[in-house]
Design a protein around this motif. Structure first.
Motif, PDB file in Angstrom:
ATOM      1  N   UNK A  32       0.832  -1.210   0.000  1.00 55.61           N
ATOM      2  CA  UNK A  32       0.000   0.000   0.000  1.00 55.61           C
ATOM      3  C   UNK A  32       0.863   1.255   0.000  1.00 55.61           C
ATOM      4  N   UNK A  33       0.297   2.344  -0.503  1.00 54.34           N
ATOM      5  CA  UNK A  33       1.002   3.629  -0.526  1.00 54.34           C
ATOM      6  C   UNK A  33       1.493   4.042   0.862  1.00 54.34           C
ATOM      7  N   UNK A  34       0.669   3.816   1.864  1.00 55.21           N
ATOM      8  CA  UNK A  34       1.018   4.209   3.230  1.00 55.21           C
ATOM      9  C   UNK A  34       2.315   3.525   3.690  1.00 55.21           C
ATOM     10  N   UNK A  35       2.443   2.240   3.401  1.00 50.68           N
ATOM     11  CA  UNK A  35       3.652   1.520   3.781  1.00 50.68           C
ATOM     12  C   UNK A  35       4.855   1.969   2.944  1.00 50.68           C
ATOM     13  N   UNK A  36       4.626   2.257   1.667  1.00 52.95           N
ATOM     14  CA  UNK A  36       5.713   2.775   0.823  1.00 52.95           C
ATOM     15  C   UNK A  36       6.243   4.092   1.378  1.00 52.95           C
ATOM     16  N   UNK A  37       5.344   4.938   1.853  1.00 55.83           N
ATOM     17  CA  UNK A  37       5.761   6.218   2.433  1.00 55.83           C
ATOM     18  C   UNK A  37       6.573   6.005   3.705  1.00 55.83           C
ATOM     19  N   UNK A  38       6.161   5.056   4.527  1.00 58.01           N
ATOM     20  CA  UNK A  38       6.928   4.738   5.744  1.00 58.01           C
ATOM     21  C   UNK A  38       8.348   4.300   5.388  1.00 58.01           C
ATOM     22  N   UNK A  39       8.444   3.447   4.386  1.00 59.67           N
ATOM     23  CA  UNK A  39       9.761   2.966   3.958  1.00 59.67           C
ATOM     24  C   UNK A  39      10.601   4.121   3.430  1.00 59.67           C
TER      25      UNK A  39
ATOM     26  N   UNK B  78      13.050  18.198  23.701  1.00 63.41           N
ATOM     27  CA  UNK B  78      13.389  19.096  24.792  1.00 63.41           C
ATOM     28  C   UNK B  78      14.064  20.355  24.271  1.00 63.41           C
ATOM     29  N   UNK B  79      14.186  21.350  25.100  1.00 62.08           N
ATOM     30  CA  UNK B  79      14.744  22.631  24.701  1.00 62.08           C
ATOM     31  C   UNK B  79      16.218  22.561  24.357  1.00 62.08           C
ATOM     32  N   UNK B  80      16.937  21.519  24.783  1.00 63.67           N
ATOM     33  CA  UNK B  80      18.363  21.457  24.486  1.00 63.67           C
ATOM     34  C   UNK B  80      18.634  21.078  23.026  1.00 63.67           C
ATOM     35  N   UNK B  81      17.588  20.706  22.279  1.00 67.29           N
ATOM     36  CA  UNK B  81      17.685  20.417  20.846  1.00 67.29           C
ATOM     37  C   UNK B  81      18.811  19.425  20.522  1.00 67.29           C
ATOM     38  N   UNK B  82      18.874  18.343  21.268  1.00 72.98           N
ATOM     39  CA  UNK B  82      19.911  17.339  21.053  1.00 72.98           C
ATOM     40  C   UNK B  82      19.661  16.482  19.827  1.00 72.98           C
ATOM     41  N   UNK B  83      18.515  16.631  19.198  1.00 73.24           N
ATOM     42  CA  UNK B  83      18.224  15.857  18.000  1.00 73.24           C
ATOM     43  C   UNK B  83      17.591  14.531  18.336  1.00 73.24           C
ATOM     44  N   UNK B  84      17.562  13.659  17.350  1.00 73.85           N
ATOM     45  CA  UNK B  84      16.997  12.343  17.561  1.00 73.85           C
ATOM     46  C   UNK B  84      15.558  12.210  17.131  1.00 73.85           C
ATOM     47  N   UNK B  85      14.949  13.298  16.632  1.00 76.28           N
ATOM     48  CA  UNK B  85      13.545  13.219  16.247  1.00 76.28           C
ATOM     49  C   UNK B  85      13.326  12.210  15.122  1.00 76.28           C
ATOM     50  N   UNK B  86      14.231  12.181  14.128  1.00 73.19           N
ATOM     51  CA  UNK B  86      14.099  11.234  13.024  1.00 73.19           C
ATOM     52  C   UNK B  86      14.157   9.793  13.490  1.00 73.19           C
ATOM     53  N   UNK B  87      15.049   9.504  14.426  1.00 71.50           N
ATOM     54  CA  UNK B  87      15.139   8.147  14.970  1.00 71.50           C
ATOM     55  C   UNK B  87      13.879   7.776  15.737  1.00 71.50           C
ATOM     56  N   UNK B  88      13.345   8.716  16.482  1.00 72.93           N
ATOM     57  CA  UNK B  88      12.106   8.470  17.227  1.00 72.93           C
ATOM     58  C   UNK B  88      10.962   8.193  16.249  1.00 72.93           C
ATOM     59  N   UNK B  89      10.910   8.950  15.163  1.00 78.46           N
ATOM     60  CA  UNK B  89       9.882   8.742  14.146  1.00 78.46           C
ATOM     61  C   UNK B  89      10.003   7.346  13.530  1.00 78.46           C
ATOM     62  N   UNK B  90      11.214   6.955  13.183  1.00 78.38           N
ATOM     63  CA  UNK B  90      11.439   5.617  12.617  1.00 78.38           C
ATOM     64  C   UNK B  90      10.959   4.542  13.582  1.00 78.38           C
ATOM     65  N   UNK B  91      11.254   4.716  14.856  1.00 77.20           N
ATOM     66  CA  UNK B  91      10.849   3.706  15.838  1.00 77.20           C
ATOM     67  C   UNK B  91       9.325   3.612  15.949  1.00 77.20           C
TER      68      UNK B  91
ATOM     69  N   UNK C  92      15.948  -2.853   9.778  1.00 80.83           N
ATOM     70  CA  UNK C  92      14.665  -2.285  10.165  1.00 80.83           C
ATOM     71  C   UNK C  92      13.579  -3.041   9.417  1.00 80.83           C
ATOM     72  N   UNK C  93      12.555  -3.461  10.140  1.00 81.58           N
ATOM     73  CA  UNK C  93      11.522  -4.311   9.545  1.00 81.58           C
ATOM     74  C   UNK C  93      10.160  -3.627   9.608  1.00 81.58           C
ATOM     75  N   UNK C  94       9.431  -3.755   8.514  1.00 83.57           N
ATOM     76  CA  UNK C  94       8.052  -3.275   8.433  1.00 83.57           C
ATOM     77  C   UNK C  94       7.158  -4.459   8.093  1.00 83.57           C
ATOM     78  N   UNK C  95       6.176  -4.713   8.928  1.00 82.26           N
ATOM     79  CA  UNK C  95       5.170  -5.732   8.626  1.00 82.26           C
ATOM     80  C   UNK C  95       4.058  -5.069   7.836  1.00 82.26           C
ATOM     81  N   UNK C  96       3.499  -5.760   6.867  1.00 80.23           N
ATOM     82  CA  UNK C  96       2.417  -5.201   6.056  1.00 80.23           C
ATOM     83  C   UNK C  96       1.541  -6.318   5.531  1.00 80.23           C
TER      84      UNK C  96
END
Length: 136
Positions: A29-36, A96-109, A128-132
């Motif tokens: 599905x398109x939704x899973x393609x976008x996640x990938x 957090x305000x210290x802007x240490x990053x990691x948002x992309x990794x959190x999104x992937x998780x 990294x595995x995606x079930x579909x």
């Protein structure tokens, strides 16, 4: 499918073209393609931007492995040791305000189902595995 790229941001576009063509051949599905696509972009961007202490050309190997009802993405690089799972465990608040990053990794998780990291010699290996559910 396996693609080798260099540690140059411009190579990510080439990966996305090949990835999109490949994903149309398997029924997702398109939704899973976008996640990938988001996951591939985040991981490769992080490797390229933060993985190397020199200006030399390095190679990154990307595999996409279709399994029954899931897809595994594998990234292999010779960059600095970086365990994203360990990083996520030690982040109490990525916004957090210290802007240490990691948002992309959190999104992937949140987008994907399983993430595994291994260091083999001088190589980072991230799977990294995606079930579909396949399209009818």
């Amino acid at each position: 499918m396996q693609i080798t790229l260099t540690n140059q941001i411009r190579d990510i576009e080439r990966i996305h073209r090949a990835l999109n063509e490949y994903l149309w051949t398997i029924r997702i599905e398109d939704y899973e393609r976008k996640k990938i696509s988001i996951t591939v972009d985040e991981v490769l961007s992080n490797i390229i931007k933060y993985g190397y202490d020199d200006d030399l050309e390095h190679t990154i190997t990307f595999h996409i492995i279709p399994l029954h009802g899931s897809i595994e993405l594998e990234f292999i690089d010779d960059g600095k040791h970086f365990d994203p799972l360990d990083y996520l465990r030690h982040q109490s608040n990525v916004l957090s305000e210290d802007k240490t990053g990691g948002f992309g990794l959190k999104l992937i998780s949140k987008l994907m189902h399983d993430i595994h990291y291994n260091r083999n010699g001088h190589q980072n290996i991230l799977r990294i595995k995606l079930n579909y559910k396949p399209q009818a």
